[in-house]
Motif scaffolding. Structure first.
Motif, short mmCIF file in Angstrom:
data_model
loop_
_atom_site.label_atom_id
_atom_site.label_comp_id
_atom_site.label_asym_id
_atom_site.label_seq_id
_atom_site.Cartn_x
_atom_site.Cartn_y
_atom_site.Cartn_z
N GLN A 129 0.83 -1.21 0.00
CA GLN A 129 0.00 0.00 0.00
C GLN A 129 0.86 1.26 0.00
N LYS A 132 2.20 2.10 -3.51
CA LYS A 132 1.19 2.74 -4.35
C LYS A 132 0.99 4.21 -3.98
N ARG A 133 1.05 4.51 -2.69
CA ARG A 133 0.77 5.87 -2.24
C ARG A 133 1.92 6.85 -2.47
N ILE A 135 4.25 6.68 -4.95
CA ILE A 135 4.73 6.78 -6.33
C ILE A 135 4.67 8.21 -6.88
N GLU A 199 2.28 3.82 -12.26
CA GLU A 199 1.02 4.13 -11.58
C GLU A 199 -0.15 3.37 -12.20
N LEU A 202 0.08 -0.32 -11.17
CA LEU A 202 -0.26 -0.50 -9.76
C LEU A 202 -1.74 -0.29 -9.49
N SER A 203 -2.38 0.52 -10.35
CA SER A 203 -3.82 0.80 -10.15
C SER A 203 -4.68 -0.46 -10.35
N TYR A 205 -3.99 -3.26 -9.07
CA TYR A 205 -3.93 -4.08 -7.85
C TYR A 205 -4.58 -3.31 -6.70
N LYS A 206 -5.62 -3.82 -6.18
CA LYS A 206 -6.35 -3.14 -5.11
C LYS A 206 -5.77 -3.54 -3.75
#
Length: 206
Positions: A129, A132-133, A135, A199, A202-203, A205-206
């Motif tokens: 997590q 993802k945040r 990046i 990005e 990665l979007s 993958y939740k």
């Protein structure tokens, strides 16, 4: 072509800085978030000094300070990589810290109830997590790094911008400076496109 070979030097500075600063940032954030106050306060003070002083000053200090204090001289390129790596590691460390602290504490508690160890919780739940945040923020810093490679010219390294200045003075023309600007733009465009692709991937993958 001098400009082309100089751009290779700039790219080398860029990639070597990333190679060392990204992992170093993890060590710094670990110290910054340590439960041991002495370590936490020391790292916090170090981060404050590095982030609160100009990078160009740090470049000069890293190269010239050992010569004045210990009579030690070493390669200018090595000094540039050390200064840039430490500087960017400090910024990355703060980005990492923001990402880690943005994860709700409830997730840690839920993982503990499920029997996860702290290490398993971090690597399996928190870290994906966090990546993802952070990046977008990492992308901004990496783009800035492309432009900051020009600062190593203060140590006499023949990178892109210094070569453009020298060529401009020799030809009595500003054209080399504008050409250098195009080189920097292309490099930044490649970096920016790369982060956009990351990005998007990665979007999924939740």
């Amino acid at each position: 072509m001098p400009m082309l070979s100089a751009s290779v030097v700039s790219i080398e500075v860029f990639f070597l800085t990333l190679l060392f600063s990204v992992p170093l940032g993890f060590f710094l954030v670990a110290g910054r978030m340590s439960k041991f106050k002495l370590i936490s306060y020391t790292i916090s003070a170090f981060l404050l000094v590095i982030r609160g002083t100009p990078l160009i000053l740090q470049l000069i200090a890293v190269y010239f300070a050992p010569a004045y204090l210990f009579k030690i001289s070493y390669d200018r390129f090595v000094a540039a990589i050390i200064a840039l790596s430490v500087n960017y590691a400090c910024y990355f460390a703060e980005i990492y810290r923001g990402g880690i602290q943005s994860i709700p504490k409830g997730q840690h508690e839920a993982a503990k109830v499920l029997g996860y160890t702290k290490m398993q919780t971090f690597f399996r739940i928190v870290l994906p997590q966090v990546i993802k945040r952070i990046i977008p923020a990492m992308g901004n810093e990496v783009i800035t790094l492309v432009k900051d490679t020009a600062l190593v010219s203060v140590l006499g390294i023949a990178e892109l911008f210094r070569t453009a200045q020298t060529t401009s003075s020799r030809l009595f023309s500003t054209a080399p400076i504008f050409i250098a600007g195009i080189f920097y733009f292309i490099m930044n465009w490649v970096v920016s496109s790369g982060f956009v692709m990351i990005e998007k991937k990665l979007s999924y993958y939740k």
